[in-house]
Design a protein around this motif. Structure first.
Motif, PDB file in Angstrom:
ATOM      1  N   ALA A   1      22.252  59.252  50.739  1.00  0.00           N
ATOM      2  CA  ALA A   1      23.086  58.627  51.775  1.00  0.00           C
ATOM      3  C   ALA A   1      22.659  58.961  53.201  1.00  0.00           C
ATOM      4  CB  ALA A   1      24.549  59.033  51.562  1.00  0.00           C
TER       5      ALA A   1
ATOM      6  N   GLU B   1      27.279  56.544  44.752  1.00  0.00           N
ATOM      7  CA  GLU B   1      26.034  57.062  44.191  1.00  0.00           C
ATOM      8  C   GLU B   1      26.171  57.260  42.676  1.00  0.00           C
ATOM      9  OE1 GLU B   1      22.473  57.526  43.874  1.00  0.00           O
ATOM     10  OE2 GLU B   1      23.608  59.084  42.905  1.00  0.00           O
TER      11      GLU B   1
ATOM     12  N   ARG C   1      28.099  55.007  50.779  1.00  0.00           N
ATOM     13  CA  ARG C   1      26.922  55.076  49.916  1.00  0.00           C
ATOM     14  C   ARG C   1      27.016  56.294  48.988  1.00  0.00           C
ATOM     15  NH1 ARG C   1      24.210  54.799  46.644  1.00  0.00           N
ATOM     16  NH2 ARG C   1      21.978  54.478  46.353  1.00  0.00           N
TER      17      ARG C   1
END
Lengths: 259, 364
Positions: free
Chosen positions: A137, A197, A193
């Motif tokens: 990220a 994940e 993000r």
């Protein structure tokens, strides 16, 4: 509107929206409360939020200074460095996970020393989840913030210097406040993000409920045993995504009107 | 920081050069405490480079900058901008958009480690002094141009600089505001104890605000003197144009009372035996008389023919551009233009009394 453009455009919209609509239609609305109240779900949700937030904080602490260096420093190999640190943006997350194992695994290049000297073990721990999420990220934050540092008006920094501000004071009291909105956008993007994940996390940290089983992993596993629970969990992540989009609307939804 | 410091009573001296690609700036100036030096020149003359060098935003290539005993820049030393007791008011003000007027003015004190509360108290004193207290809570984007200019000045003064630099302080203002702000600025500059340097391309601004002028062209000083001297005896065509004078170069031969002009023709001048060789001749447009026929007069005059090439109405007078040997700008009343039936293409005779012609050496 020419049909050559109109038809594919309509298809694209349907294609993008149909799965989301499906999710909403098939959602076990009545049992939603019960499903989400299950301890394993709450555990996964809590772990996801904690790890994504921790990854975002680490990304801010390490990534903002790196973004500044990339935007302002002049040295040989800068372009190569920029390409390398943003590589995780395009790297398949599973590959990232494998790479992390090689570097930070118990016998990894760095990991064996961490283990021998400090007794720190990263793989298959909650800390490992945070490491994997940060790896994937942080580039999102770096790219966003670097662009902002690059675009920020240097004139204000000069003015601050003539008023006696040291370079650190200039950074803290002028540069950072000036790029505040990009900093926010980058953080939200980075957090979202990290929250989603999957590949790097499951490769590097595995799937231990309560320790490394984050929401996306829980969704994937639930799909086999309990599809209704999978949909319910997906709804939660969808809600988070919508919230992120709303949070970013000033930056992203208006992007179409301004280049 | 209302007390006076030593630096505020020392002179600034800048001797040296600055190279930027093909651009070369060469300066040698000294500004006394309490004196306002106006640096006048066209765009690209190097005025802003000079200010940036003094503020520490650019380094000199050779030479030195000193404020009293304090070396700001020389071969061995380069004080970064944050360590120079120099206040700079930028042309575009550069007020921090994320801070209120109060916090903008308090910025210098905060940067020097003062806590928020005392630094704001101090900033309020400056806002009071510049009559800005009512704006304390505003953001820069809520200010008019004139207000922003005053806040920028307050912010620079609040840092208690030993030297004040202003880059085109009035150029971002509309004509009406400019007049008010100029008067006010003159007042505040008068109260500043240290040297002041104002960069401008506006001659009026320079004349009103500065005690002394330095004219820069293409990186080189071309004239240096009091505003009155510069206005009366411009050293270059650029300055002459700014102050609205006809300026001719020529040669004054020993034993003759006429100057041979480079642009053609000869001017009879008052007897000035000391000045022979290369000279400049300045003629005010209002002293040139226009006639439709060759004038016959007893007094020593310069008379030559010409053709009107353009007429322009300036407030209460008409400025005529006359082609001839030499060409000249002439100021006339609208009534005179009508009486003489002047229009572009009209053939005229020009005359100037010898006593109205100012001849002075052309300094190399």
């Amino acid at each position: 509107m020419p049909w050559v453009l109109g038809v594919p455009a309509t298809l694209a919209v349907l294609f993008l929206l149909a799965p989301l609509l499906g999710l909403l239609v098939r959602a076990p609305w009545r049992d939603l409360g019960n499903v989400l109240a299950e301890s394993q779900v709450l555990q996964a949700l809590r772990l996801s939020l904690v790890c994504a937030s921790a990854a975002t904080v680490i990304s801010l602490v390490l990534g903002v200074p790196l973004a500044w260096v990339l935007a302002r420093a002049r040295f040989r190999g800068l372009r190569l460095l920029r390409a390398l640190v943003t590589l995780p943006l395009v790297l398949p997350p599973v590959v990232g996970g494998v790479a992390l194992l090689i570097a930070f695994g118990r016998r990894g290049i760095v990991g064996q020393h961490l283990d021998a000297w400090f007794g720190i073990t990263l793989p298959f721990t909650t800390q490992g989840v945070i490491v994997a999420e940060t790896f994937v990220a942080m580039p999102f934050l770096i790219v966003t913030v670097e662009g902002a540092f690059r675009a920020a008006d240097r004139g204000y920094e000069e003015a601050a210097a003539t008023l006696g501000a040291s370079r650190m004071t200039v950074f803290r009291r002028v540069t950072l406040p000036l790029i505040r909105s990009s900093l926010m956008a980058g953080s939200v993007l980075c957090w979202a993000r990290a929250l989603g994940e999957f590949g790097a996390t499951i490769t590097f940290a595995g799937n231990f409920p309560g320790r490394t089983q984050t929401m996306p992993i829980a969704v994937y596993l639930a799909l086999e045993q309990d599809p209704e629970a999978a949909i319910a969990l997906s709804l939660v992540l969808l809600a988070v995504s919508v919230a992120v989009l709303v949070g970013l609307r000033d930056r992203w939804l208006r992007a179409g009107s301004a280049p | 920081m209302t007390g006076t410091r030593n630096a505020s009573s020392t002179a600034l001296s800048v001797i040296g050069s600055l190279d930027r690609g093909t651009f070369h700036l060469e300066v040698d100036v000294r500004v006394e405490p309490g004196e306002v030096l106006g640096v006048l020149g066209p765009n690209g003359a190097g005025k802003t480079s000079l200010l940036r060098a003094i503020a520490g935003l650019t380094a000199l290539t050779t030479g030195s900058i000193r404020l009293g005993d304090l070396v700001l820049d020389d071969a061995d030393t380069f004080l970064p901008p944050e360590r120079r007791p120099v206040g700079l008011v930028f042309q575009d003000y550069r007020l921090f958009p994320h801070l209120t007027v109060l916090d903008n003015v308090a910025f210098a004190a905060r940067s020097h480690g003062l806590r928020r509360h005392p630094s704001r108290t101090q900033a309020r004193t400056w806002l009071d002094r510049l009559d800005l207290s009512a704006l304390a809570g505003r953001r820069p984007d809520q200010l008019s141009g004139g207000q922003a200019q005053r806040v920028a000045l307050a912010r620079a003064l609040a840092a208690d600089p030993g030297l004040l630099l202003l880059d085109e302080p009035l150029s971002a203002l509309d004509a009406r505001t400019r007049l008010d702000v100029r008067t006010e600025l003159r007042h505040h500059l008068g109260q500043f104890a240290g040297p002041v340097l104002i960069v401008t391309h506006d001659p009026l601004e320079a004349m009103v605000l500065a005690d002394r002028l330095l004219v820069l062209e293409e990186g080189h000083p071309v004239q240096h003197g009091s505003p009155a001297e510069v206005a009366r005896r411009p050293a270059t065509q650029y300055v002459a144009k700014l102050v609205g004078l006809n300026l001719y170069t020529g040669t004054l031969e020993p034993g003759r009372s006429g100057v041979t002009l480079d642009a053609g023709g000869t001017f009879t001048v008052p007897a000035q035996p000391a000045q022979t060789g290369r000279v400049l001749v300045a003629v005010r447009p209002s002293t040139v008389a226009v006639h439709t026929e060759r004038p016959e007069h007893a007094s020593p005059r310069n008379v030559w023919p010409g053709t009107v090439s353009s007429l322009e109405l300036l407030a209460d007078r008409v400025r005529a551009q006359i082609d001839g040997r030499p060409a000249a700008l002439v100021d006339l009343t609208p009534a005179a233009v009508a009486d003489l039936e002047l229009r572009p293409g009209s053939e005229v005779w020009l005359s100037v009394k010898a006593t109205e012609v100012d001849v002075y050496p052309d300094a190399p």
